[in-house]
Design an enzyme around this catalytic site. Sequence first.
Site, PDB file in Angstrom:
ATOM      1  CB  SER A 111      -0.899  -0.014   1.238  1.00 29.15           C
ATOM      2  OG  SER A 111      -1.896   0.973   1.103  1.00 29.15           O
ATOM      3  CD  GLU A 112      -0.811   3.835  -3.393  1.00 30.28           C
ATOM      4  OE1 GLU A 112      -0.858   2.594  -3.231  1.00 30.28           O
ATOM      5  OE2 GLU A 112      -1.675   4.469  -4.032  1.00 30.28           O
ATOM      6  CG  ASN A 113      -0.910   4.097   3.145  1.00 34.04           C
ATOM      7  OD1 ASN A 113      -0.997   3.107   2.423  1.00 34.04           O
ATOM      8  ND2 ASN A 113      -1.348   4.105   4.391  1.00 34.04           N
ATOM      9  N   GLY A 114       2.572   3.340   2.760  1.00 35.86           N
ATOM     10  CA  GLY A 114       3.699   2.926   3.579  1.00 35.86           C
ATOM     11  C   GLY A 114       3.573   1.593   4.284  1.00 35.86           C
TER      12      GLY A 114
ATOM     13  CB  SER B 296       6.066   3.937  -0.037  1.00 36.55           C
ATOM     14  OG  SER B 296       5.018   3.269  -0.677  1.00 36.55           O
TER      15      SER B 296
END
Lengths: 232, 232, 219, 219
Positions: free
Chosen positions: D45-48, D87
């Site tokens: 998940s690209e938020n981390g 990320s």
Amino acid sequence: MYKVVKNAEEAIHDITDNSTIHLGGFGLCGIPENCIAALAKKGVKGLTCISNNAGVEGFGIGILLHQRQVKKMISSYVGENAEFERQLLSGELEVDLIPQGTLAERCRAAAAGIPAFFTPAGYGTEVAEGKEVREFDGKMYIMEHWLKADFSIIKAWKGDTDGNLIYRKTTRNFNLPMAGAGRITIAEVEELVPAGQLDPDQIHTPGIFIKRIFEGEKFEKRIEQRTVSKKA
Amino acid sequence: MYKVVKNAEEAIHDITDNSTIHLGGFGLCGIPENCIAALAKKGVKGLTCISNNAGVEGFGIGILLHQRQVKKMISSYVGENAEFERQLLSGELEVDLIPQGTLAERCRAAAAGIPAFFTPAGYGTEVAEGKEVREFDGKMYIMEHWLKADFSIIKAWKGDTDGNLIYRKTTRNFNLPMAGAGRITIAEVEELVPAGQLDPDQIHTPGIFIKRIFEGEKFEKRIEQRTVSKKA
Amino acid sequence: MLDKDGIAKRIAQELKNGYYVNLGIGIPTLVANHIPEGISVTFQSENGMLGMGPFPFEGEEDADLINAGKQTVTVMPGGSYFDSATSFAMIRGEHVDLTILGAMEVSETGDIANWKIPGKMVKGMGGAMDLVASAKHIIVAMQHVNKAGESKLLPKCTLPLTGLHCVKRIVTELAVIDITPNGFKLIERAPGVSVDDIKKATEGKLIVEGEIPEMHLYL
Amino acid sequence: MLDKDGIAKRIAQELKNGYYVNLGIGIPTLVANHIPEGISVTFQSENGMLGMGPFPFEGEEDADLINAGKQTVTVMPGGSYFDSATSFAMIRGEHVDLTILGAMEVSETGDIANWKIPGKMVKGMGGAMDLVASAKHIIVAMQHVNKAGESKLLPKCTLPLTGLHCVKRIVTELAVIDITPNGFKLIERAPGVSVDDIKKATEGKLIVEGEIPEMHLYL
């Protein structure tokens, strides 16, 4: 579990002559001892080693230098090794000297998909020769490129079967920026645990950057400069 | 101890009208709630806010938008806020939309002293308009610049009196890359402990990047999209 | 005239409370032994540590904890470990307040040469080029003349450069000298050293304005 | 013809053991519900976060643990948290094996438009431009035609682009289609859908070679 290999021999089985390899560590601190030993045993030649230092005589990359397995070193400081000096002066060995911060950032850039960036380090010196120079906000910078490799070999303290890594103290050094910088990253760890045992908040290198992992058989952890204080 | 300030009011005392500010967080996750409240109370206007999102109505940066304190938003996604939309369409508010990875890297570059770097994100789109384009190894990239600010305001879970920070779960997001990206970085934490109590191996943001730190009075931690599973 | 410890002691007086400081190898290392009372500074070691402390007691050495000189060290409360890219983000991003390093030559425009002697084995620049290119404040700690008796403060460096226009202040066994737009400027004399002694040892242009005080070395 | 779950189910068959996968919002999110047996994948998940798990049980939601859609989620064993720069280092550095996302339009050269409709409020591209610019493999999950009945598979995108030459495969309610140097190539038909149906719904050039198999949807 598919990332776990049995030992260093298996981890480096497809490293061939003339490969380019990142090797983590700073001096002898945090170096992938087991993979270096396996490379020495395998005897691959013509290696280009990207590593901040070149080891000492008889330890670290010094082992590979002694066996004439290294064609070229890409480093920031190579002063601790007399065999290195001999090979360099005799023309057997090539060396590329790169400012330490630039070396670290070029590795990180390779892992992060950034082909080039600007840094002030080396502007106005021979390091800048042939490089693009540009001014930003009144200061001069030179353009540096990512530094990729066929393999990145790094060392961590703890690792899990998903490739997650935790480093100890100042061993994080170049091991972290080199993780994922090569086509295949190999991690050797002092302790390999099942996935799920490391705290997800405390993982320094997420497993996605690691392709192979194994628990090293033995870590000698030689000290280069043993300095001590007297008890008062 | 000289970094420790009493509260959010003291931390932001010298933020003036027309300042440019980084604000950490992703959505409402890991946002500096106490400093946002203090900025709202202080009533500074004409702010340029660099933040991945713009909050929601009545919370996060939405509070500042509601009070017309924001002149410009620099974000990657601003879809959760109707007041934002109204001000944008009426021309009261400017917005710069930046790909999320580029935004994160531009903040990191500001903290790391890298004035420009190349990324493939946005090549061939309107994001690339007016930007330098270059090919590396057969792929096209655009050049992006560091994104500095007068202040960076971030939020962490635990902090110590030397400014060292530890984040919790997915709150690390933009808080870490923004640490040190502004001229003055302010950190608000849920728990402030004396220097020496945090494990040096587990610190996410070393204190050198932080100029002021305080324990926030209250963290509401509002959830934007409460999604749950049914128990089997 | 100062000995090496004296140079370090004088430089230590430049430290301000809260400073983050990077110390080079040689005389700079000695600065850590002379931090003035009431002043708290944090040492950055570019291999990946903030809060570098003294050498460990015998038997407590840890191979995993070294400084940039590869020496075993300890960590102070409030210290932290990080990777080399983050370490140089601190340096390049101008978060380190003061860099103290040695030099072979410094020019009157603040250029520094300290990494390479043509014809000799080149060991590498390590982190020196990054440090000098980005330091907010650089103090050079060195001898005023080299072993051949030649001045190391020159109109122009003769050795390959480490960085351009970066040195702000030089402390030698003879003097404290600042780099100004007009050249070297004499700030203080070492105890028992005359302005003439300093002039003779300085090949670059030396500005001497008014009475030059003798330095005070607090103990 | 497939429903949204059917599209997700068909895409799930593309997953390979050990894949790191980034799922966009909408139909792509459903793919997580249909992972084939014996296959283990890790969601980024690209938020981390790596190792994104299912939504939490009621009462176990944690405001500090969300996905890129701002939804409360959980983490799987072996997962990790990291910052946004790291990320996107994963994404930009091509460490993510497969990106699955929705689209408004895809061109026969693999261009994708999915972030902006002129005249409408622009919400932003979020991480989509980074994802499409760097994905090793991109599958688009979308309806074959828009609400006005117009094809979304076009000779050239009419909407502002998100990325150029990046989509490799499209799965719609009607078909599986690959992007080839010569244009869209029909790979599979959805159950009960004819090649003619697909042709009619595809405005860009559609290559149909030989017998086109109907897709198998394992349960």
